[in-house]
Write a protein that holds these residues in place. Sequence first.
Motif, short mmCIF file in Angstrom:
data_model
loop_
_atom_site.label_atom_id
_atom_site.label_comp_id
_atom_site.label_asym_id
_atom_site.label_seq_id
_atom_site.Cartn_x
_atom_site.Cartn_y
_atom_site.Cartn_z
N GLY A 154 0.81 -1.34 0.02
CA GLY A 154 -0.12 -0.01 0.16
C GLY A 154 0.86 1.03 -0.23
N TYR A 155 2.01 1.14 0.13
CA TYR A 155 2.95 2.37 0.02
C TYR A 155 3.76 2.17 -1.12
CZ TYR A 155 1.62 2.34 5.11
OH TYR A 155 1.24 2.35 6.16
N GLY A 156 4.22 3.64 -1.37
CA GLY A 156 5.63 3.78 -2.47
C GLY A 156 6.96 3.41 -1.82
N TYR A 157 7.83 3.41 -2.48
CA TYR A 157 9.10 2.88 -1.91
C TYR A 157 10.30 3.86 -2.44
CZ TYR A 157 7.53 -1.58 0.12
OH TYR A 157 6.96 -2.38 0.85
N ILE A 158 11.18 3.97 -1.85
CA ILE A 158 12.36 4.82 -1.91
C ILE A 158 13.55 4.00 -2.00
CG2 ILE A 158 13.96 6.81 -1.46
CD1 ILE A 158 11.41 8.13 0.14
N LYS A 159 14.19 3.73 -3.24
CA LYS A 159 15.41 3.06 -3.03
C LYS A 159 16.72 3.82 -2.89
CE LYS A 159 18.25 -0.08 -5.70
NZ LYS A 159 18.33 -1.01 -7.14
N SER A 160 17.57 3.54 -1.78
CA SER A 160 18.49 4.33 -1.24
C SER A 160 19.94 4.12 -1.95
CB SER A 160 18.85 4.21 0.41
OG SER A 160 19.37 2.99 0.36
#
Length: 470
Positions: A154-160
């Motif tokens: 249900g969430y977007g993600y951030i790739k570090s």
Amino acid sequence: MILPVIMAGGTGSRLWPLSRELYPKQFLTVTGEQSMLQQTVARLADIEHTAPVLICNEEHRFIAAEQMRLAGYEHGGIILEPVGRNTAPAIALAALQVVNNVSEGEDPILLVLAADHIIENTSAFQESVQNALPFAQSGQLVTFGIVPTAPETGYGYIKSGEQNGNAYSVSEFVEKPNLMTAETYIAEGGYYWNSGMFLLKASRYLEELEKFAPEMLDVCKRAIAAPSKDQEFVRVDKAIFETCPNDSVDYAVMEKSDDVVVVPMDAGWSDVGSFSALWDVSVKDENKNAINGDVITVDSTNNYIYAENKLVSTVGVDNLVIIETKDAILVAHKDKVQDVKRVVNHLNASERTEAKLHREVYRPWGKYDSIDTGKRDQVKRITVKPGEKLSIQKHHHRSEHWIVVSGTASVLNGDKTILVTENESTYIPLGTIHALENPGKIPLEMIEIQTGSYLGEDDIVRFEDRYGRA
């Protein structure tokens, strides 16, 4: 100095019937004793900051102001969006308003927060903000990445990317994944949930918006160039703002800028986007039931049960959401709660008021509760706060009987003003100009009986109103 910007818009349709269009989830008290808006302000306590600026819908202005007042919180103004245009324009309005009001040479650092998030570990939240501060001071745009606890779809993600002290460069912003992809993210590591919280200089945000979305910035500048002020509210030009592009801050700026970093946050965060998420963060009994109100459970497990007005009893049920309010009941499987918004769609298509209003409705002067409704009659329980006054008005289709239960009412009835006290009543004929005021020191409680051919709230002609509604 940090200047918090709290975005308090949105409708929260997936939390219906607790959340309604005119009383959405950010104003609900679902955990603890404060609303989510009040909790958002409270967790700023140990961060050095100025009074927060709020951004909300025009129709929610009095609720937001009243909740801040009741909690004893000061604010630096409430910016009213005449129409919703997503987060990028909302932040732009706040940045422009702040820049226009600070002394020359000052460049405030905005801590952009959503009013409808729950954060269980306030200390961890504050630590992440402090970790992010040096990067924002240097001119970088900081987004907070939530350390994931599960392969959430249900969430977007951030790739570090590459680490630099307490922050990482951003390799990629990723849309909401399917379960298999989310499981891959968790296994690989280096991925964070996209929280929608930011720390950035007002000037830097406006510079990046000028670079990547110049049309949006131009509209926002023109819309707030000469804001009208009504008490503590800041109104922008509706006709101009309606032409603004509708984009999120991620799409408009963050995904395109080369100056974005992500700071991890592990603070028990949830955007409470569904009843299952609310169950996750709620206190539970020995059978893993999260209970609010007058509830009796027998052989029932893993349920979220909310009773507002009546006794709710369950026998032998598992994994359900049961919500009882004064005018609606929801029963849903906890695995299907994302589809609650489909119920709201049905209500809107049928033009039913339950999508928009609670039976109990809050107004700047107090509240009313619609106790009973017939074809040609309606009964309301009205509460008027001390010193407050309803608008001078008349109705074309109904007459009203007012009975004072406690307190004293000052009643304008035609060309006369009278005092009506406990156990007394008065009658307002159809078409008569009238007004109601509480001149006393205690709340005025009264019963209003309406009779007539049409009883809708839009049958009000206002001649004078201290809250700007005339």
